[in-house]
Design a protein around this motif. Structure first.
Motif, PDB file in Angstrom:
ATOM      1  N   ASN A 139       1.774   6.865   3.754  1.00  0.00           N
ATOM      2  CA  ASN A 139       2.306   7.852   4.083  1.00  0.00           C
ATOM      3  C   ASN A 139       1.572   8.994   3.424  1.00  0.00           C
ATOM      4  N   LEU A 140       0.801   7.957   1.529  1.00  0.00           N
ATOM      5  CA  LEU A 140       0.530   8.183   1.099  1.00  0.00           C
ATOM      6  C   LEU A 140      -0.888   9.547   0.970  1.00  0.00           C
ATOM      7  N   LEU A 141      -1.411   8.009   1.726  1.00  0.00           N
ATOM      8  CA  LEU A 141      -2.816   8.697   2.447  1.00  0.00           C
ATOM      9  C   LEU A 141      -3.055   9.659   3.991  1.00  0.00           C
ATOM     10  N   PHE A 142      -1.716   9.378   4.561  1.00  0.00           N
ATOM     11  CA  PHE A 142      -0.950  10.594   5.430  1.00  0.00           C
ATOM     12  C   PHE A 142       0.220  11.329   5.091  1.00  0.00           C
ATOM     13  N   PRO A 143       0.397  12.085   4.595  1.00  0.00           N
ATOM     14  CA  PRO A 143       1.399  12.291   4.087  1.00  0.00           C
ATOM     15  C   PRO A 143       2.594  12.990   4.968  1.00  0.00           C
ATOM     16  N   ALA A 197      -0.929   4.288  -8.274  1.00  0.00           N
ATOM     17  CA  ALA A 197      -2.932   4.664  -8.078  1.00  0.00           C
ATOM     18  C   ALA A 197      -3.510   5.023  -8.942  1.00  0.00           C
ATOM     19  N   MET A 198      -2.546   6.147  -9.451  1.00  0.00           N
ATOM     20  CA  MET A 198      -3.585   6.938 -10.517  1.00  0.00           C
ATOM     21  C   MET A 198      -4.229   5.976 -11.751  1.00  0.00           C
ATOM     22  N   ALA A 199      -4.150   4.943 -11.540  1.00  0.00           N
ATOM     23  CA  ALA A 199      -4.286   3.863 -12.598  1.00  0.00           C
ATOM     24  C   ALA A 199      -6.037   3.923 -12.496  1.00  0.00           C
ATOM     25  N   LEU A 200      -6.741   3.847 -11.181  1.00  0.00           N
ATOM     26  CA  LEU A 200      -7.818   3.580 -10.218  1.00  0.00           C
ATOM     27  C   LEU A 200      -8.415   4.394 -10.218  1.00  0.00           C
ATOM     28  N   LYS A 201      -7.959   6.462 -11.093  1.00  0.00           N
ATOM     29  CA  LYS A 201      -8.077   7.731 -10.899  1.00  0.00           C
ATOM     30  C   LYS A 201     -10.058   7.805 -11.680  1.00  0.00           C
ATOM     31  N   GLY A 245     -11.396   8.724  -8.741  1.00  0.00           N
ATOM     32  CA  GLY A 245     -11.693  10.119  -8.463  1.00  0.00           C
ATOM     33  C   GLY A 245     -10.638  10.673  -8.257  1.00  0.00           C
ATOM     34  N   ASN A 246     -10.488  10.949  -6.597  1.00  0.00           N
ATOM     35  CA  ASN A 246     -10.019  12.117  -5.553  1.00  0.00           C
ATOM     36  C   ASN A 246      -9.643  11.030  -4.852  1.00  0.00           C
ATOM     37  N   LEU A 247     -10.827   9.684  -4.279  1.00  0.00           N
ATOM     38  CA  LEU A 247     -10.370   8.406  -3.328  1.00  0.00           C
ATOM     39  C   LEU A 247      -9.791   7.712  -4.386  1.00  0.00           C
ATOM     40  N   ALA A 248      -9.087   7.826  -5.471  1.00  0.00           N
ATOM     41  CA  ALA A 248      -7.926   6.746  -5.734  1.00  0.00           C
ATOM     42  C   ALA A 248      -7.135   6.506  -5.328  1.00  0.00           C
ATOM     43  N   TYR A 249      -6.720   7.191  -4.161  1.00  0.00           N
ATOM     44  CA  TYR A 249      -5.142   6.623  -3.507  1.00  0.00           C
ATOM     45  C   TYR A 249      -6.206   5.516  -2.286  1.00  0.00           C
ATOM     46  N   LEU A 250      -7.065   6.183  -2.031  1.00  0.00           N
ATOM     47  CA  LEU A 250      -7.642   5.715  -0.626  1.00  0.00           C
ATOM     48  C   LEU A 250      -7.697   4.074  -1.444  1.00  0.00           C
ATOM     49  N   LEU A 251      -8.323   4.575  -2.651  1.00  0.00           N
ATOM     50  CA  LEU A 251      -8.908   2.644  -3.418  1.00  0.00           C
ATOM     51  C   LEU A 251      -7.561   1.738  -3.490  1.00  0.00           C
TER      52      LEU A 251
END
Length: 422
Positions: free
Chosen positions: A117-121, A277-281, A285-291
């Motif tokens: 859901n984070l990737l596809f809200p 997920a913000m720990a990987l920002k 960067g903006n791909l943190a959520y994906l990672l």
């Protein structure tokens, strides 16, 4: 060229040697583990780094005992208990194992759904949870164990992202060393809850059952069941040590990452997957959520077959039914049906209204409360000469095993005391 070829062959042989121990270690860092370690770093900074140093030898010792039980007896833990101990002990083990494993499966499925859901809200998390459940069912039922095991080994690599982020910051290495080697404990309910959760998700009861049973699978696959000797035991110890050290390093760097990024960024309570997920920002960067999503989904795919397989081994060994991930569905219908049922029961927990992050952390705490009973049983089995013959525990194994029992019991009792009497 000769040296390069030699090194390549050695690495190839070492990679092939790694099997149940590595998969067990990787599944230890499941979504529940990631959530618990992330909350520890966010809430307390680097204060819990020392737990990875303490936990590694303890979990390695317990997993080696379980693996040795499987190798020597050609049975899982449940089979060893059923054939050598009174039935009430077997039922106590089932009572302490079943609810925690089902809750763990449910929490991991919910975590995977939440990152979907984070990737596809626009798509509800529940739909992703159902999708992942169906994918897992198909993989577990239709793929043979060898393919599952080889795939799981490669999925372990996704966790390496946490090794990079802390080095993107200017670190106070003196503070890191202090937090690593000097334990810091706060005698309050929240800290003890995190401590019990860390121990529970690191020294997880479901891994005890998995390790013993999957060693039997490996022996049957390699036709080693008539040739257990010191070399086989040594290879098993190397595999387990590598898997547990991999797990320990991942645990250490998740706490270091979140303790550096989230704690210093003022995020001390993780309530959503977005916050974790913000720990990987800093790295993505903006791909943190994906990672982060790849990490959660990857570790969920590693852990859930292990969780459901562990539960199915427990039940089928209890009732003497056909079992084994090497068998096809028609050869072990009850075994695979229990796996399917456990996934469906886990999925149903998505509808009880607990946030995925909280469910993941609660699961870790529940493991921390139930693990001491199972560790005591494992210690007794692995010191029983009638069962283990010449392969009973060494003095070092007993010291580490009893240390795990004492530390986890003390932490669990402290948490219960603070929960109900403070």
């Amino acid at each position: 060229m000769n040296n390069k070829s030699k090194l390549s062959n050695q690495l190839s042989r070492f990679w092939k040697l790694l099997g149940p121990g590595l998969v067990t270690g990787a599944s230890d860092d499941d979504p529940s583990g990631i959530a618990t370690y992330s909350q520890a770093g966010a809430a307390y900074g680097l204060s819990t780094l020392w737990t990875s140093l303490v936990a590694f030898p303890l979990m390695a010792a317990i997993q080696q005992m379980c693996a040795r039980i499987g190798l020597v007896t050609s049975q899982g833990l449940t089979g060893a208990l059923k054939n050598n101990y009174p039935r009430p002990i077997l039922y106590v083990m089932l009572l302490f194992s079943f609810p925690a494993i089902i809750m763990n499966i449910g929490a991991d499925i919910a975590g995977m759904g939440a990152v979907g859901n984070l990737l596809f809200p626009s798509i509800d998390a529940t739909y992703f949870s159902v999708l992942f459940t169906l994918i897992l069912l198909g993989l577990i039922i239709y793929l043979p164990y060898q393919k599952i095991a080889s795939t799981l080994k490669y999925l372990c690599i996704v966790m390496l992202v946490y090794f990079i982020v802390p080095f993107l910051y200017k670190q106070d290495f003196a503070q890191i060393l202090k937090a690593t080697f000097i334990p810091s404990i706060k005698f309050d309910k929240d800290f003890m809850g995190i401590l019990v959760g860390i121990l529970g998700t690191t020294i997880s009861p479901y891994l005890f059952f998995w390790q013993a049973s999957v060693e039997v699978e490996e022996m049957n696959k390699n036709k080693k069941h008539l040739m257990v000797n010191k070399r086989i035991i040594h290879e098993m110890n190397e595999d387990v040590d590598f898997g547990m050290s991999f797990s320990g390093f991942v645990m250490y760097f998740i706490i270091l990452t979140t303790g550096t990024v989230l704690y210093n960024g003022g995020i001390h309570q993780i309530d959503t997957v977005e916050q974790a997920a913000m720990a990987l920002k800093p790295l993505a960067g903006n791909l943190a959520y994906l990672l982060f999503a790849i990490g959660i989904i990857g570790t969920g795919l590693i852990a859930i077959p292990v969780l459901s397989g562990s539960l199915s081994y427990i039940v089928t060994e209890t009732f003497g039914w056909e079992q084994g991930l090497n068998k096809k569905f028609h050869e072990a219908k009850a075994f695979y049906s229990i796996i399917g049922l456990s996934l469906i029961l886990g999925l149903s927990l998505n509808y009880v209204g607990i946030s995925p992050i909280k469910a993941l952390i609660y699961t870790a705490i529940l493991y921390g409360l139930t693990a001491p009973v199972l560790i005591a049983i494992i210690l007794h089995i692995s010191n029983n000469k009638k069962i283990m013959g010449e392969y009973t525990n060494s003095r070092t194994s007993n010291i580490l095993g009893f240390s795990a029992f004492i530390i986890m019991t003390a932490a669990a009792l402290a948490l219960l005391y603070l929960q109900f009497f403070s």
